[in-house]
Every structure is written in C-alpha cells, then in structure tokens.
Motif scaffolding. Structure first.
Motif, mmCIF file in Angstrom:
data_model
loop_
_atom_site.group_PDB
_atom_site.id
_atom_site.type_symbol
_atom_site.label_atom_id
_atom_site.label_comp_id
_atom_site.label_asym_id
_atom_site.label_seq_id
_atom_site.Cartn_x
_atom_site.Cartn_y
_atom_site.Cartn_z
ATOM 1 N N THR A 144 0.849 -1.174 0.000
ATOM 2 C CA THR A 144 0.000 0.000 0.000
ATOM 3 C C THR A 144 0.888 1.227 0.000
ATOM 4 O O THR A 144 2.103 1.140 -0.046
ATOM 5 C CB THR A 144 -0.893 0.029 1.264
ATOM 6 N N SER A 185 1.232 2.940 2.453
ATOM 7 C CA SER A 185 1.835 2.905 3.776
ATOM 8 C C SER A 185 1.620 1.525 4.362
ATOM 9 O O SER A 185 0.652 0.846 4.048
ATOM 10 C CB SER A 185 1.232 3.970 4.687
ATOM 11 N N VAL A 186 2.521 1.066 5.213
ATOM 12 C CA VAL A 186 2.347 -0.233 5.864
ATOM 13 C C VAL A 186 2.149 -0.079 7.364
ATOM 14 O O VAL A 186 2.197 -1.049 8.103
ATOM 15 C CB VAL A 186 3.561 -1.157 5.594
ATOM 16 N N ARG A 187 1.925 1.129 7.829
ATOM 17 C CA ARG A 187 1.744 1.337 9.271
ATOM 18 C C ARG A 187 0.326 0.935 9.659
ATOM 19 O O ARG A 187 -0.651 1.471 9.142
ATOM 20 C CB ARG A 187 2.008 2.793 9.632
ATOM 21 N N ILE A 188 0.219 -0.008 10.597
ATOM 22 C CA ILE A 188 -1.079 -0.515 11.032
ATOM 23 C C ILE A 188 -1.428 0.108 12.376
ATOM 24 O O ILE A 188 -0.600 0.160 13.281
ATOM 25 C CB ILE A 188 -1.037 -2.051 11.123
ATOM 26 N N TYR A 226 -4.948 0.831 8.257
ATOM 27 C CA TYR A 226 -3.698 1.537 8.063
ATOM 28 C C TYR A 226 -3.865 3.016 8.376
ATOM 29 O O TYR A 226 -4.973 3.492 8.652
ATOM 30 C CB TYR A 226 -3.229 1.371 6.610
ATOM 31 N N ASP A 227 -2.747 3.741 8.311
ATOM 32 C CA ASP A 227 -2.796 5.136 8.717
ATOM 33 C C ASP A 227 -3.387 6.057 7.659
ATOM 34 O O ASP A 227 -3.426 7.268 7.856
ATOM 35 C CB ASP A 227 -1.404 5.631 9.139
#
Length: 403
Positions: free
Chosen positions: A203, A205-208, A222-223
């Motif tokens: 994606t 971003s990969v921050r969950i 995700y963010d």
C-alpha cells in the motif's frame, strides 16, 4: 429458629445463582458458604453478567503497596472501586479484552494472557522471537534492562486479544501484535514456538493502527484509513492467508491520521465495523492549575465512521443509538446498553489514557486523560484523574470480567 440457608438444595441454589445479574452479586453469592460456592462454581463457565460492562484496571501503585494491590473501577456501579491483589500484573504492560483476559508483556519479554478474577494464565511466545526485533544494539548487548524497557515502550505498540472459532465449535485465543516503528503485524497462539509475521498487501503505507476479528475475518486498518482483511480458515483453526480484498484509503479525508494527536481504533459494533478517531490537544499549565507539569494533553473530540462493504468506503456515524464504546490501551469494545444498566450511558465513548510514552519518566504526567464523550452533546465528563504513583509505562485498561 432461623433457617439454615446452607442446606438449600443444590439445584435451587444453582437456579438462584444463574439469575444473578451483576458480577459483584455472583462473587458475593459464591463467598457465603461452601454449598453456595459449589452451586456458583458449577455454572460460572456459562454464567454472564447482564449487561456485560467493562471494568477499568487502574495503574500500578508502587508506593507503600507491599501486597501489590491494584484497583479495578466499575463504572456501572457508581464508579465503585475494588482492591485486588494482583502481583502478576506488576512490572510490564497490560492490554484488556472483552473475554475476561488481560494480555501482559513483562520486562523479561514474556507474554501471557491473565484473568484478573481467577488468576488463570495462558502462555505465549517470548517477544524475543518477533521478526525484526532490533537485537544488534548497544542497549541489548550491554544494558539488557534498558533494552527491555525500550521494547515495551517504543517498539511495542499494541497487543490485541482475538477469540476465533475452530472447526469443532470450540474457541481459542490469538494475540496479534502491532510492533516495530513501521507498525508491523504478527500473531501467535498458545503453544506456538514463535510469532508469525502477517503478509500484507503493498500500500502507500504499511503502518497498522488496529486489528479486529469479525465475521470469520481479520481486519487491519492503516494510517490512511485503508482496510486489508483476511479470511480465518476454520479447518486449520486459525490461518491467515493473503488478503481476499483491499479497501483503498482516502488520503484527502484522512490525512490527519499521520498526526500524533490522532488515535485510531477499529471496533465491531453488532454487525457494523466502526473506525473511531480520537483527537487530542496540548494545553499549558496556566490553564490547568491542578497540575505540576508545564504541558498536559487532553482528548477533545471523537469522530466515528462505519465501513460500507458494498461501496467500499467509510460513512460518517452521527448517533450510536443504544451502544457505548470503550477505547484505550486495550482491545476496543462495544456494549449494548440495557434498560437495567445502572450508570452506563448509551451513545457515549468511554476512553482511557493510552499514551504509554507519557509514562517513561517520573516528570511526565500520564494517566490523567480519561473520561466519557457524549456523542449527542459532544461534551466530555472526566471521571478519573489518574494515579501518579504508577510504575514504568503502566496505563489503565478496560476488560470485561469473566470466569
């Protein structure tokens, strides 16, 4: 002559115990005598409070507390506070759940599920088996305790307790971990030798931010408010496969999620999947004379969105109806407010302070940002101001007491 209540027939005592409505009454009933305890013990695995309301496990008190007593707050009973001997919960971080269990990560990096009522435990793999754990650092090689502190505070974001079905109609508990500065995702079951990384689709971003299990699926947000979800294959007990689909985010609408003052929670509410956004502001001590600190933070607003599975977008929610939400350093919860609820209010969000970073030094003032947000009036009622005699990075957490 007064009747001997301990000689009542077991089936009658069992029927009385089964019809008790509050968790406190059930406990008091079990303490009357041996025969009453035997009756309550025979049904406690199927008995549930009406309604099931979360209790608040408050922060550790490490001053003049040799018995390691922690307080538990019952908000549906006029904020009645119970004192419980819980040395097992000291010296680590705790995350609550709706299933009676509290997930604990200790300073030796061990992980357990712990029931504060029965004191039962379920062991999980050590955090040292997590992929991407930064071991080649001076702190790890020289100052192991400082390294453990760093892992539990900055490296470890959240533990989420999931209850998943197996093919024989039994359930097992799975812990999912959001960790690393990139907010990666891993999971483990009781008996696993190590934590397993979750494959995520590429994606922007990969921050969950959060994870929830719902309708035989696991959802991760995700963010950028994007959603990935996986099927839980009941035949294998619990197996994450490649995402069956992916809901793109909306950066134009949700670009504020990158800001530290925004907290994001995923919650199942009946058949709906909700995204709750919590915004905070920092205020100076000049406006808060009760504090000895220069700057404090306050929750000032909430927004709620419902996932539209057909159109694959988020819809704004303006009324929660007879539902109350509970968010904080725990698995977020939704509770239907029954007519006989004593103090629980519908269409409200009960929130606790989940800023673990604010607890890292004695000078920081953590634990104060707790209250109730009325979704109808947008008013916030502060119900607890925290306890500054807490230990390292300890935050209050919601859990629903069960046997």
């Amino acid at each position: 002559m007064a009747p001997n209540w301990s000689t009542l027939p077991l089936d009658l005592l069992t029927a009385v115990a089964f019809n008790l409505e509050s968790f406190e009454d059930f406990i008091y009933f079990s303490l009357v005598c041996r025969s009453w305890n035997r009756a309550s013990s025979s049904i406690k695995h199927i008995w549930r409070a009406k309604p099931e309301v979360p209790w608040l496990l408050l922060v550790e008190n490490t001053k003049d507390n040799p018995d390691c007593v922690r307080k538990m707050l019952n908000i549906d009973n006029e904020n009645k506070c119970y004192r419980w001997n819980l040395p097992e919960t000291f010296g680590g971080r705790c995350w609550g759940s709706p299933y009676g269990w509290v997930a604990m990560a200790k300073l030796d990096l061990s992980v357990q599920l712990f029931n504060p009522i029965t004191k039962a435990t379920i062991s999980f793999p050590s955090l040292e088996t997590l992929p991407y754990l930064p071991k080649n650092t001076p702190a790890y090689n020289n100052e192991r305790r400082d390294y453990y502190h760093s892992c539990l505070s900055g490296f470890l974001t959240k533990l989420i307790v999931l209850k998943v079905s197996q093919n024989d109609h039994r359930h097992e508990f799975v812990i999912m971990i959001i960790y690393d500065f990139h907010r990666r995702l891993a999971f483990a079951r009781h008996g696993d030798p190590s934590w397993t990384s979750v494959l995520i689709k590429e994606t922007t971003s990969v921050r969950i931010f959060d994870v929830v299990a719902m309708d035989n699926h696991v959802y991760a947000i995700y963010d950028d408010a994007a959603i990935a979800y996986w099927e839980i294959k009941e035949f294998f007990g619990f197996e994450l496969v490649k995402p069956m689909d992916y809901l793109p985010g909306d950066p134009e609408t949700f670009n504020d999620l990158y800001i530290d003052q925004i907290k994001v929670y995923l919650i199942q509410s009946n058949t709906d999947l909700l995204m709750v956004l919590r915004s905070k502001v920092h205020v100076s001590n000049a406006d808060n004379t009760n504090y000895d600190y220069d700057i404090v933070y306050r929750t000032n607003d909430f927004e709620i969105f419902k996932l539209n599975h057909i159109d694959k977008d988020w819809e704004n929610v303006e009324d929660l109806g007879d539902v109350a939400l509970f968010v904080g350093d725990n698995s977020s919860m939704s509770v239907s407010v029954a007519d006989d609820a004593k103090c629980l209010q519908p269409s409200c969000i009960y929130f606790t302070d989940d800023e673990s970073g604010s607890w890292l030094t004695p000078r920081e003032f953590g634990g104060h940002d707790m209250g109730v947000f009325d979704f109808k009036t947008n008013d916030i009622l502060r119900f607890y101001e925290g306890d500054d005699t807490r230990s390292f990075f300890c935050t209050p957490t919601w859990f629903i007491p069960q046997f």
